[in-house]
Design a protein around this motif. Structure first.
Motif, PDB file in Angstrom:
ATOM      1  N   CYS A 453      53.386  57.299   6.714  1.00 48.28           N
ATOM      2  CA  CYS A 453      53.595  57.035   5.283  1.00 48.28           C
ATOM      3  C   CYS A 453      52.542  57.710   4.423  1.00 48.28           C
ATOM      4  O   CYS A 453      52.850  58.407   3.457  1.00 48.28           O
ATOM      5  CB  CYS A 453      53.530  55.540   5.018  1.00 48.28           C
ATOM      6  N   MET A 454      51.278  57.503   4.761  1.00 45.52           N
ATOM      7  CA  MET A 454      50.190  57.969   3.914  1.00 45.52           C
ATOM      8  C   MET A 454      50.132  59.485   3.848  1.00 45.52           C
ATOM      9  O   MET A 454      49.793  60.052   2.823  1.00 45.52           O
ATOM     10  CB  MET A 454      48.850  57.424   4.435  1.00 45.52           C
ATOM     11  N   ILE A 485      59.616  55.389   9.361  1.00 45.39           N
ATOM     12  CA  ILE A 485      59.262  54.010   9.036  1.00 45.39           C
ATOM     13  C   ILE A 485      57.777  53.818   9.322  1.00 45.39           C
ATOM     14  O   ILE A 485      57.151  54.636   9.980  1.00 45.39           O
ATOM     15  CB  ILE A 485      60.120  52.992   9.818  1.00 45.39           C
ATOM     16  N   CYS A 486      57.255  52.738   8.822  1.00 42.29           N
ATOM     17  CA  CYS A 486      55.831  52.459   8.973  1.00 42.29           C
ATOM     18  C   CYS A 486      55.500  52.187  10.442  1.00 42.29           C
ATOM     19  O   CYS A 486      56.334  51.709  11.202  1.00 42.29           O
ATOM     20  CB  CYS A 486      55.476  51.248   8.117  1.00 42.29           C
ATOM     21  N   PRO A 490      49.686  48.319   9.204  1.00 39.92           N
ATOM     22  CA  PRO A 490      49.380  47.538   7.995  1.00 39.92           C
ATOM     23  C   PRO A 490      49.827  46.078   8.106  1.00 39.92           C
ATOM     24  O   PRO A 490      49.120  45.179   7.661  1.00 39.92           O
ATOM     25  CB  PRO A 490      50.149  48.265   6.890  1.00 39.92           C
ATOM     26  N   LEU A 491      50.979  45.862   8.739  1.00 41.50           N
ATOM     27  CA  LEU A 491      51.446  44.485   8.935  1.00 41.50           C
ATOM     28  C   LEU A 491      50.539  43.743   9.905  1.00 41.50           C
ATOM     29  O   LEU A 491      50.215  42.580   9.712  1.00 41.50           O
ATOM     30  CB  LEU A 491      52.873  44.489   9.479  1.00 41.50           C
ATOM     31  N   ALA A 494      47.504  42.629   8.300  1.00 42.35           N
ATOM     32  CA  ALA A 494      47.714  41.512   7.389  1.00 42.35           C
ATOM     33  C   ALA A 494      47.993  40.223   8.151  1.00 42.35           C
ATOM     34  O   ALA A 494      48.165  39.174   7.546  1.00 42.35           O
ATOM     35  CB  ALA A 494      48.872  41.824   6.454  1.00 42.35           C
ATOM     36  N   ARG A 496      50.655  39.777  10.018  1.00 34.35           N
ATOM     37  CA  ARG A 496      52.104  39.546  10.188  1.00 34.35           C
ATOM     38  C   ARG A 496      52.541  40.245  11.474  1.00 34.35           C
ATOM     39  O   ARG A 496      53.270  41.242  11.458  1.00 34.35           O
ATOM     40  CB  ARG A 496      52.847  40.065   8.963  1.00 34.35           C
ATOM     41  N   LEU A 503      58.721  46.782  13.911  1.00 31.75           N
ATOM     42  CA  LEU A 503      58.539  48.193  13.554  1.00 31.75           C
ATOM     43  C   LEU A 503      58.077  48.984  14.776  1.00 31.75           C
ATOM     44  O   LEU A 503      58.514  50.108  15.004  1.00 31.75           O
ATOM     45  CB  LEU A 503      57.515  48.322  12.430  1.00 31.75           C
ATOM     46  N   LEU A 611      43.625  49.738   4.006  1.00 27.07           N
ATOM     47  CA  LEU A 611      44.755  48.806   3.937  1.00 27.07           C
ATOM     48  C   LEU A 611      44.369  47.439   4.486  1.00 27.07           C
ATOM     49  O   LEU A 611      45.143  46.497   4.420  1.00 27.07           O
ATOM     50  CB  LEU A 611      45.916  49.352   4.763  1.00 27.07           C
ATOM     51  N   SER A 613      42.087  45.305   3.511  1.00 23.27           N
ATOM     52  CA  SER A 613      41.877  44.242   2.541  1.00 23.27           C
ATOM     53  C   SER A 613      43.182  43.866   1.861  1.00 23.27           C
ATOM     54  O   SER A 613      43.961  44.726   1.463  1.00 23.27           O
ATOM     55  CB  SER A 613      40.874  44.682   1.480  1.00 23.27           C
ATOM     56  N   LEU A 614      43.407  42.576   1.735  1.00 23.01           N
ATOM     57  CA  LEU A 614      44.640  42.137   1.080  1.00 23.01           C
ATOM     58  C   LEU A 614      44.409  41.830  -0.391  1.00 23.01           C
ATOM     59  O   LEU A 614      45.304  42.007  -1.208  1.00 23.01           O
ATOM     60  CB  LEU A 614      45.172  40.875   1.775  1.00 23.01           C
ATOM     61  N   LEU A 652      44.435  58.514   3.707  1.00 17.83           N
ATOM     62  CA  LEU A 652      44.031  57.457   2.784  1.00 17.83           C
ATOM     63  C   LEU A 652      42.638  57.750   2.220  1.00 17.83           C
ATOM     64  O   LEU A 652      42.395  57.633   1.017  1.00 17.83           O
ATOM     65  CB  LEU A 652      44.050  56.120   3.530  1.00 17.83           C
TER      66      LEU A 652
END
Lengths: 677, 109
Positions: A453-454, A485-486, A490-491, A494, A496, A503, A611, A613-614, A652
Motif C-alpha cells: 500500500c505505502m 490488498i494490505c 497494520p491490523l 492495532a 486486530r 488478509l 503505523l 501508533s493509534l 512511510l
C-alpha cells in the motif's frame, strides 16, 4: 563483652581461628531482617507458583525442555551472568551507568556468596536452619570473634575480599545517589519518577551499605577486618574512646535490610529476582499471550524501571509524552490501572527501540500489542470480498468481481493530492491483479514483487525498482501493479489479529499460486509480516535492499561511485524489526560517501509516521519527525553532517521525512538507480 | 409559487431527529479531529479496500453527520487498516483512529 563470653570462647579457642562470640547465635537485632526476608521469600514463592500455574501447559513443557537443553542452558547461564550481574548491555552503551549497576548487583551478590562461603569454611554448623542460617551469614561479623594473633592467610583473604566488594558496592551507591541529582553525567537525560514503594526501597538500599560499613567497622576489633573496616574502626576508637557501643548500628543495618526486603515486592527492585525468571522464559521462547498474566507477569516484574527507555522513546522529544513511555506502561500494568493502560498502549509507535535498548530485554511493545488485542480484537470487520481475488494467470479477474463497476481503475492512478499525476499502470491489463514486467522467459516468474500500500503512495520507489529489475534482467512479476490488498501488519499492530489473519490467508493464497521462488518487498512493514507470519514454504522473502545487494554482488547491476554524501536512516521495521542493517549500507558505501549520523543501527529513531501508533495526532508526529531529522543530520559528536541526501528504505519514512527534511530524501532503490550504469 | 418541477428525493433527506448528538460527542471525545474533515475524498481515492468493496472514510463520516451510524459502520467494515488515508489526509486527521473509534462506538450500537 562480659566475662562469661570471654570464658566461653576461651574454652573453644585453639580449635579454630574463628569463634562464636555470641553463644546463643541469636540477638534480637536480627529480627527486623528476619521478618522482612521471610515476608519476601513467602511473597516470591507464592508469586512463582502463580506465574507457573498461569502459563499454558505447553509453555511449561517448553520451559522444562529448555532447562535441560544444553544450548539453551548455556545461554541461560551466560545471560544470567551478563544481564543480571554484570549488566553488559548497559556497559556497552553507557560505561559509567554500567559500572553503577554492575557494582551494586555483582558486588552485593559477591558479598552474599562470600558471606556464605566464610560461614561454610569457618563455622559450618551455622548453615543449618536451627542455627540461624537465614541471618547468620548476613551478620557474620557480629557473631564471631577472631583472635588477632591467629589470623590465617585464608581468613585474611576473605576479610580482604569482603572489604573489597563492600567498597565496590559503596562506589556504585555513591554514583547512584549522584545520579538522582545529575543523571545526565551518567548518560541519562530523563530518569524515572520513583513511586512511593520505590522511594522506600531506594532510600533503604542507599543506607544498607554505608550502615554495613558502619556496623562491621564498629565490631572490626572483635571480628577482624581488612583494609576498609579496620582503619575505620581505629577512627571510631579515636573519636569515641576505648568502648564502642555497636548495637545501634547493627540494629539500624538490620532494620534497613528488613525495610528493603519488605518493600521490594511493591517496588522496582523486584526485578533483581524476577529478572532471572524472565530470562529463563525469554530463552525458552515463551511469548506473552495476555498483557498481564503468566509470562507477561514475569516480564512486568522484570522491569527494573531504570528509565533507559525514556531517552530511547522517539515520542519524548515532547516532555508531555514521557508518561507514555514503556516504563510507565509497565508500572500501570503492575497496578492494573485499566484506563491508563489502554491510553498508553494505543499511543506507542511500536518502533521497538525501548525493547532493543532494555537491559533485561523486556518486550514492552509486545505487551502493548497484547493489551490492544484485548480491546480491539472484538471490532467488527467483513473481508468476504477477499475470496473473489484471483491468482495470477487465472481467468477470474478481481475487477469484474468487485461489487461496483465505478471502482475499476481506481487503483491505477496516483491521486493528485500527492502532487504526482503519474499513472504507472497505463499499459497493464485492467482485468488482472498481477501485472507482468521485465523479461519474461517462462510462464512462471522466479521473482514476485509486492509493492504494498505505502509504496503505491510513493510511486518513485516502485518505478525505481522496476527500472532496476529491467536493467538487471530479472524475470519478475508485479503482484499488485494496480493495487493489491494490505499485508495485515497494520491490523496486527492495532491488535486486530483475527482480521489480520484473513488478509494474511488471502495474500498467501495468491503468492503460493504464483509459483515464484522469491518474493521481493519494498515496504519494511510488509517485509516483517511476510517474513515472520506468512510461513511461505520454499519462497525466499526479501526486502528490495537485500535483493538489490544480491543483484549488485552477482554483477547484474553495475554501480558507479559518485561524489555525493548520504546519510542512511534505518527504518524501524527493517532494522530493529528484521535485523537488516548491513545490506543497504554495503551498497550505499559503493555509490556514495556514507556518513554516520548521531543515532543509527539499532538506536535509529522512528520517523514519526509509524503505523504502530493509534492515537498520536499529526502535530505530535511532526515533533517526532523534526526531532528525528535533527538526529540524522548531525554526527555523534554533534557537528552538522550536511549530506546531499537522506536515504531510507521505507515508503512511510520517505513520505514522512520528505515533508520535514531540509535535504532531498531518497529511497534506497532510487539512489541506486541514479548510480547504476 | 412557481413550480420548477424539482422536489427533494426522500432517500437523501436528512432526518435530524435521528441524529444522536450524544453518541457523536463520544466519538469526538475519542477523536476530536473528526471535526476537521472537509470531505475532500483523498482518503477514499487512495483506499486499498475500496477497490474491492464499498469502503470510504469520507462517506462514513458523511453518514455520521447525517445521523446514519449503521451506514457508517457498513462503510468501514471492509477497511484493511493500511493507513494510506492517514498519510494523504490534507487536514492531518488520524483516520485510522477515527475508523477504530467509529467501529468501537457505532459498531456496538
Amino acid at each position: 563483652m562480659t566475662k562469661l563470653h570471654v570464658a566461653v570462647f576461651l574454652q573453644t579457642a585453639g580449635a579454630s581461628e574463628v569463634i562464636d562470640r555470641v553463644p546463643a547465635s541469636f540477638s534480637p537485632f536480627v529480627l527486623p531482617f528476619v521478618i522482612g526476608i521471610s515476608f519476601f521469600l513467602c511473597w516470591i514463592t507464592v508469586g512463582l507458583i502463580r506465574v507457573l500455574y498461569a502459563i499454558p501447559a505447553s509453555d511449561r513443557r517448553k520451559l522444562a525442555i529448555s532447562l535441560v537443553n544444553p544450548k539453551i542452558a548455556w545461554k541461560n547461564i551466560r545471560d544470567l551472568f551478563c544481564d543480571c550481574l554484570f549488566h553488559v548491555k548497559i556497559w556497552q552503551r553507557k560505561p559509567l551507568l554500567g559500572y553503577m549497576h554492575s557494582s551494586i548487583a555483582f558486588g552485593w551478590f559477591m558479598l552474599i556468596v562470600l558471606g556464605h562461603i566464610e560461614v561454610a569454611l569457618f563455622v559450618p554448623w551455622h548453615l543449618s536452619f536451627s542455627k540461624g542460617s537465614l541471618y547468620y551469614p548476613i551478620f557474620y561479623r557480629y557473631f564471631i570473634w577472631t583472635d588477632p594473633a591467629h589470623v590465617t592467610l585464608r581468613g585474611s583473604f576473605f576479610f580482604f575480599l569482603m572489604d573489597f566488594f563492600l567498597l565496590y558496592v559503596l562506589t556504585g551507591i555513591a554514583l547512584a545517589v549522584f545520579k538522582r541529582f545529575r543523571s545526565i553525567v551518567l548518560g541519562m537525560r530523563h530518569t524515572t519518577k520513583p513511586s512511593l514503594a520505590d522511594r522506600l526501597a531506594l532510600y533503604s538500599l542507599w543506607l544498607i551499605f554505608p550502615l554495613r560499613l558502619l556496623a562491621e567497622s564498629f565490631t572490626a576489633d572483635l571480628s577482624g577486618g581488612s583494609f576498609l573496616t579496620v582503619p575505620v574502626n581505629h577512627l571510631w576508637h579515636l573519636l569515641f574512646g576505648e568502648k564502642l557501643y555497636f548495637m545501634p548500628v547493627w540494629w539500624a543495618y538490620s532494620i534497613c535490610l528488613g525495610v528493603f526486603f519488605a518493600a521490594m515486592p511493591f517496588s522496582r527492585y523486584m526485578h533483581i529476582l524476577t529478572e532471572v525468571l524472565w530470562i529463563l522464559f525469554r530463552n525458552a521462547g515463551l511469548q506473552p499471550s495476555h498483557p498481564r498474566k503468566g509470562v507477561a507477569e514475569a516480564e512486568i516484574y522484570a522491569c527494573s524501571s531504570c528509565g533507559l527507555c525514556l531517552d530511547a522513546c522517539p515520542m519524548n522529544v515532547q516532555k508531555k509524552n514521557l508518561k507514555y513511555s514503556s516504563v510507565y506502561f509497565i508500572r500501570r500494568l503492575r497496578r492494573h490501572n485499566e484506563r491508563k493502560i489502554n491510553l498508553i498502549a494505543d499511543k506507542c509507535l511500536m518502533c521497538d527501540k525501548c525493547h532493543v535498548l532494555c537491559p533485561v530485554g523486556v518486550d514492552a511493545p509486545a505487551l502493548r500489542r497484547a493489551q490492544r488485542k484485548t480491546v480491539k480484537n472484538a471490532l467488527t470487520y467483513d473481508y468476504s470480498y477477499l475470496s473473489a481475488l484471483s491468482a495470477p494467470g487465472s481467468s477470474v479477474s478481481s475487477a469484474e468481481n468487485a461489487p461496483e463497476t465505478e471502482t475499476s481503475g481506481r487503483g491505477c492512478s496516483v491521486p493528485s493530492a500527492l502532487g504526482s499525476s503519474v499513472s504507472f499502470a497505463e499499459n497493464a491489463p485492467e482485468t488482472e491483479i498481477f501485472g507482468r514486467g521485465g523479461a519474461v522467459s517462462s510462464d512462471v516468474p522466479r521473482v514476485l514483487y509486492f509493492a504494498g500500500c505505502m509504496t503505491h503512495l510513493t510511486p518513485r520507489i516502485l518505478r525505481s525498482v522496476e527500472e532496476l529489475f529491467r536493467k538487471a534482467g530479472v524475470d519478475w512479476q508485479f503482484m499488485d501493479r494496480e493495487g493489491g490488498i494490505c499485508c495485515g501488519r497494520p491490523l496486527m499492530l492495532a491488535g486486530r489479529t483475527d482480521a489480520a489473519a484473513e488478509l494474511v490467508a488471502a495474500n498467501k493464497r495468491m503468492i503460493e499460486a504464483s509459483g515464484c521462488d522469491t518474493l521481493v518487498l519494498s515496504c519494511p512493514i510488509c517485509y516483517k509480516i511476510f517474513k515472520e507470519d506468512y510461513a511461505l514454504s520454499g519462497i525466499r522473502v526479501l526486502h528490495h535492499t537485500q535483493f538489490i545487494k544480491e543483484l549488485v554482488d552477482a554483477g547484474r547491476l553495475v554501480l558507479s561511485k559518485g561524489t555525493d554524501s548520504v546519510v542512511y536512516h534505518d527504518p524501524c521495521e527493517l532494522g530493529r524489526g528484521c535485523g537488516v542493517y548491513a545490506e543497504p549500507r554495503a551498497v550505499l558505501s559503493q555509490i556514495a560517501d556514507l556518513k554516520k549520523p548521531s543515532q543509527d543501527g539499532d538506536e535509529s529513531v522512528c520517523c514519526g509516521g509509524s503505523l504502530g501508533s493509534l492515537t498520536l495526532n499529526a502535530n505530535d508526529r511532526e515533533w517526532i519527525t523534526s526531532g528525528s531529522v535533527k538526529i540524522l543530520l548531525k554526527a555523534s559528536d554533534g557537528s552538522p553532517l550536511h549530506p546531499d541526501a537522506l536515504v531510507t528504505a521505507c515508503p512511510l519514512c520517505l513520505k514522512t521525512f520528505n515533508e520535514a527534511a531540509p535535504v532531498p530524501v531518497k529511497d534506497f532503490a532510487e539512489i541506486v538507480l541514479e548510480h547504476s550504469a | 409559487m412557481v413550480d420548477f418541477g424539482f422536489s427533494l428525493s426522500p432517500s437523501s433527506r436528512i432526518d435530524l431527529d435521528e441524529f444522536d448528538r450524544k453518541t457523536f460527542d463520544r466519538l469526538l471525545a475519542l477523536e476530536p479531529d473528526a471535526k476537521k474533515c472537509m470531505e475532500c475524498g483523498s482518503c477514499s481515492a487512495v483506499c486499498t479496500a475500496s477497490r474491492y468493496t464499498e469502503t470510504s472514510v469520507r462517506r462514513a463520516l458523511h453518514a455520521l453527520r447525517n445521523g446514519c451510524g449503521a451506514q457508517a459502520v457498513e462503510e468501514l467494515k471492509g477497511c484493511q487498516f493500511c493507513g494510506k488515508c492517514t498519510m494523504v489526509c490534507p487536514r492531518g486527521i488520524n483516520t485510522r483512529h477515527l475508523i477504530l473509534s467509529i467501529l468501537k462506538i457505532y459498531g456496538a450500537l
